[in-house]
Enzyme design. Structure first.
Site, PDB file in Angstrom:
ATOM      1  N   LYS A  13      10.938  43.831 -17.230  1.00 46.31           N
ATOM      2  CA  LYS A  13      11.040  43.559 -18.673  1.00 46.31           C
ATOM      3  C   LYS A  13      12.503  43.346 -19.080  1.00 46.31           C
ATOM      4  O   LYS A  13      12.829  42.404 -19.779  1.00 46.31           O
ATOM      5  CB  LYS A  13      10.473  44.738 -19.500  1.00 46.31           C
ATOM      6  N   ARG A  88       5.228  51.072 -27.224  1.00 45.41           N
ATOM      7  CA  ARG A  88       4.759  51.665 -25.984  1.00 45.41           C
ATOM      8  C   ARG A  88       3.519  52.511 -26.190  1.00 45.41           C
ATOM      9  O   ARG A  88       2.990  53.072 -25.227  1.00 45.41           O
ATOM     10  CB  ARG A  88       5.853  52.584 -25.480  1.00 45.41           C
ATOM     11  N   ARG A 127      17.109  49.655  -7.647  1.00 48.29           N
ATOM     12  CA  ARG A 127      17.723  49.216  -8.905  1.00 48.29           C
ATOM     13  C   ARG A 127      19.084  49.879  -9.103  1.00 48.29           C
ATOM     14  O   ARG A 127      19.277  51.058  -8.814  1.00 48.29           O
ATOM     15  CB  ARG A 127      16.832  49.569 -10.086  1.00 48.29           C
ATOM     16  N   ARG A 160      19.604  55.094 -12.071  1.00 47.70           N
ATOM     17  CA  ARG A 160      19.164  55.831 -13.263  1.00 47.70           C
ATOM     18  C   ARG A 160      18.544  57.173 -12.881  1.00 47.70           C
ATOM     19  O   ARG A 160      17.857  57.277 -11.873  1.00 47.70           O
ATOM     20  CB  ARG A 160      18.141  54.993 -14.044  1.00 47.70           C
ATOM     21  N   ARG A 171       6.027  58.126 -14.585  1.00 52.36           N
ATOM     22  CA  ARG A 171       6.168  57.049 -15.572  1.00 52.36           C
ATOM     23  C   ARG A 171       5.031  56.040 -15.461  1.00 52.36           C
ATOM     24  O   ARG A 171       4.563  55.515 -16.463  1.00 52.36           O
ATOM     25  CB  ARG A 171       7.525  56.353 -15.402  1.00 52.36           C
TER      26      ARG A 171
HETATM   27  P1  AP5 Z   1      13.956  45.891 -14.688  1.00 58.20           P
HETATM   28  O1  AP5 Z   1      14.175  44.569 -15.327  1.00 58.20           O
HETATM   29  O2  AP5 Z   1      15.009  46.923 -14.814  1.00 58.20           O
HETATM   30  O3  AP5 Z   1      12.512  46.451 -15.112  1.00 58.20           O
HETATM   31  P2  AP5 Z   1      12.002  47.099 -16.468  1.00 58.20           P
HETATM   32  O4  AP5 Z   1      10.606  46.605 -16.667  1.00 58.20           O
HETATM   33  O5  AP5 Z   1      12.989  46.889 -17.562  1.00 58.20           O
HETATM   34  O6  AP5 Z   1      11.942  48.593 -15.986  1.00 58.20           O
HETATM   35  P3  AP5 Z   1      12.377  49.947 -16.739  1.00 58.20           P
HETATM   36  O7  AP5 Z   1      12.420  51.022 -15.708  1.00 58.20           O
HETATM   37  O8  AP5 Z   1      13.606  49.719 -17.546  1.00 58.20           O
HETATM   38  O9  AP5 Z   1      11.162  50.143 -17.614  1.00 58.20           O
HETATM   39  P4  AP5 Z   1      10.778  51.405 -18.316  1.00 58.20           P
HETATM   40  O10 AP5 Z   1       9.807  50.803 -19.259  1.00 58.20           O
HETATM   41  O11 AP5 Z   1      10.258  52.491 -17.489  1.00 58.20           O
HETATM   42  O12 AP5 Z   1      12.177  51.977 -18.846  1.00 58.20           O
HETATM   43  P5  AP5 Z   1      12.861  51.999 -20.276  1.00 58.20           P
HETATM   44  O13 AP5 Z   1      14.308  51.931 -20.097  1.00 58.20           O
HETATM   45  O14 AP5 Z   1      12.204  51.034 -21.189  1.00 58.20           O
HETATM   46  O15 AP5 Z   1      13.644  45.632 -13.126  1.00 58.20           O
HETATM   47  C1  AP5 Z   1      13.457  46.709 -12.233  1.00 58.20           C
HETATM   48  C2  AP5 Z   1      14.152  46.419 -10.902  1.00 58.20           C
HETATM   49  O16 AP5 Z   1      13.493  45.340 -10.244  1.00 58.20           O
HETATM   50  C3  AP5 Z   1      15.622  45.953 -11.066  1.00 58.20           C
HETATM   51  O17 AP5 Z   1      16.375  46.446 -10.000  1.00 58.20           O
HETATM   52  C4  AP5 Z   1      15.531  44.422 -11.017  1.00 58.20           C
HETATM   53  O18 AP5 Z   1      16.726  43.843 -10.545  1.00 58.20           O
HETATM   54  C5  AP5 Z   1      14.362  44.220 -10.073  1.00 58.20           C
HETATM   55  N1  AP5 Z   1      13.554  43.041 -10.400  1.00 58.20           N
HETATM   56  C6  AP5 Z   1      13.222  42.596 -11.659  1.00 58.20           C
HETATM   57  N2  AP5 Z   1      12.452  41.494 -11.561  1.00 58.20           N
HETATM   58  C7  AP5 Z   1      12.265  41.267 -10.218  1.00 58.20           C
HETATM   59  C8  AP5 Z   1      11.551  40.275  -9.485  1.00 58.20           C
HETATM   60  N3  AP5 Z   1      10.847  39.311 -10.106  1.00 58.20           N
HETATM   61  N4  AP5 Z   1      11.566  40.356  -8.126  1.00 58.20           N
HETATM   62  C9  AP5 Z   1      12.274  41.337  -7.489  1.00 58.20           C
HETATM   63  N5  AP5 Z   1      12.979  42.300  -8.140  1.00 58.20           N
HETATM   64  C10 AP5 Z   1      12.969  42.260  -9.480  1.00 58.20           C
HETATM   65  O19 AP5 Z   1      12.454  53.480 -20.760  1.00 58.20           O
HETATM   66  C11 AP5 Z   1      12.958  54.607 -20.093  1.00 58.20           C
HETATM   67  C12 AP5 Z   1      12.420  55.860 -20.756  1.00 58.20           C
HETATM   68  O20 AP5 Z   1      12.862  55.900 -22.132  1.00 58.20           O
HETATM   69  C13 AP5 Z   1      10.893  55.963 -20.845  1.00 58.20           C
HETATM   70  O21 AP5 Z   1      10.344  56.519 -19.674  1.00 58.20           O
HETATM   71  C14 AP5 Z   1      10.735  56.871 -22.083  1.00 58.20           C
HETATM   72  O22 AP5 Z   1      10.975  58.205 -21.750  1.00 58.20           O
HETATM   73  C15 AP5 Z   1      11.860  56.406 -22.991  1.00 58.20           C
HETATM   74  N6  AP5 Z   1      11.423  55.348 -23.913  1.00 58.20           N
HETATM   75  C16 AP5 Z   1      11.902  54.060 -23.974  1.00 58.20           C
HETATM   76  N7  AP5 Z   1      11.273  53.362 -24.929  1.00 58.20           N
HETATM   77  C17 AP5 Z   1      10.381  54.214 -25.502  1.00 58.20           C
HETATM   78  C18 AP5 Z   1       9.416  54.083 -26.542  1.00 58.20           C
HETATM   79  N8  AP5 Z   1       9.219  52.900 -27.180  1.00 58.20           N
HETATM   80  N9  AP5 Z   1       8.657  55.165 -26.849  1.00 58.20           N
HETATM   81  C19 AP5 Z   1       8.823  56.322 -26.212  1.00 58.20           C
HETATM   82  N10 AP5 Z   1       9.695  56.532 -25.214  1.00 58.20           N
HETATM   83  C20 AP5 Z   1      10.476  55.467 -24.852  1.00 58.20           C
HETATM   84 MG    MG Z   2      14.267  48.176 -18.643  1.00 64.08          MG
END
Ligand code: AP5
Ligand code: MG
Length: 214
Positions: A13, A88, A127, A160, A171
């Site tokens: 994402k 979410r 990552r 991270r 997660r």
């Molecule tokens: P990346 O692009 O980093 O993936 P992502 O979908 O952004 O993954 P996240 O871990 O950031 O998602 P998340 O939803 O768990 O975390 P968030 O920060 O939102 O890609 C992942 C890896 O794969 C990278 O190394 C990339 O280079 C690689 N990659 C990407 N595309 C690829 C491809 N096509 N092929 C190969 N490799 C690829 O949230 C973190 C925490 O914050 C949550 O757990 C929660 O506690 C809190 N939080 C955030 N938002 C909310 C909310 N709205 N409500 C409640 N809690 C929240």
């Molecule tokens: Mg992300």
């Protein structure tokens, strides 16, 4: 253009949202990045958010919804934005729909980046993230020019805290229970688009631009 990114943790994402933001000149708004910036700066919000994030749990809706509604009301978001990691939960989606409705606006596209769970854990362990600007890299699939250093802002890249395999597993469970129902929510709203997130990063982006238009 108002876009939401849906998908499991690690689906890509953030990677795709950054590309969309560059291409369409709209802000990339990531709740995860906002929480991590608050943790880094030691704010009250950061302290509260960290206790949930470290366990792989969602931060409560009441700490999240107002923050996003406030952010999308800023002048730079007037022409649109790409929301990454929000909504979410169904209550978050409803809060967003209602806030937009009050202004005569709506979400144009909810892009679901599909990646099976079995691909996720290996992606996460490779990552590397920049906590300063939110850029994301991978030690195999998306390497920075200089190892360990962010191409965008020159700061150090880190693993991270929530990317440990046991936290990633939690997660994923939370994603399936609380976030996956949003796919149906946005399908019913007529704005859902699905892309195969297992493809090369640039191919995924090509598919997204076909959906969003030039
Ligand atoms: P990346 O692009 O980093 O993936 P992502 O979908 O952004 O993954 P996240 O871990 O950031 O998602 P998340 O939803 O768990 O975390 P968030 O920060 O939102 O890609 C992942 C890896 O794969 C990278 O190394 C990339 O280079 C690689 N990659 C990407 N595309 C690829 C491809 N096509 N092929 C190969 N490799 C690829 O949230 C973190 C925490 O914050 C949550 O757990 C929660 O506690 C809190 N939080 C955030 N938002 C909310 C909310 N709205 N409500 C409640 N809690 C929240
Ligand atoms: Mg992300």
């Amino acid at each position: 253009m108002r876009v939401i990114m849906l998908g499991a943790p690690g689906a890509g994402k953030g990677t795709q949202a950054k590309k969309i933001a560059d291409q369409y000149q709209i802000p990339h708004i990531s709740t995860g990045d906002i929480f991590r910036a608050n943790i880094k700066n030691g704010t009250e919000l950061g302290k509260k958010a960290k206790s949930y994030m470290d366990q792989g749990l969602l931060v409560p809706d009441e700490l999240t919804c107002d923050l996003v509604v406030d952010r999308i009301s800023q002048p730079d978001a007037a022409k649109g934005y790409v929301l990454d990691g929000f909504p979410r939960t169904i209550p978050q989606a409803e809060a967003l729909t209602n806030a937009l409705l009050a202004r005569g606006e709506k979400i144009d596209y909810a892009v679901n980046v599909e990646v099976p769970d079995e691909n996720i854990v290996s992606r996460m362990s490779g990552r590397r993230a920049c906590l300063a600007c939110g850029a994301t890299y991978h030690i195999v699939y998306n390497t920075p020019v200089k190892e360990g250093i962010c191409d965008v802002c020159g700061k150090e890249l880190v693993l991270r805290d929530d990317d440990k395999p046991e936290t990633v597993k939690k997660r994923l469970d939370v994603y399936h229970a609380q976030t996956q129902p949003l796919i149906e929510y946005y399908q019913k709203a007529g704005v859902l688009a699905e892309v195969d997130g297992t493809q090369d990063i640039n191919v995924v982006f090509e598919d997204i631009t076909k959906i969003l238009g030039a």
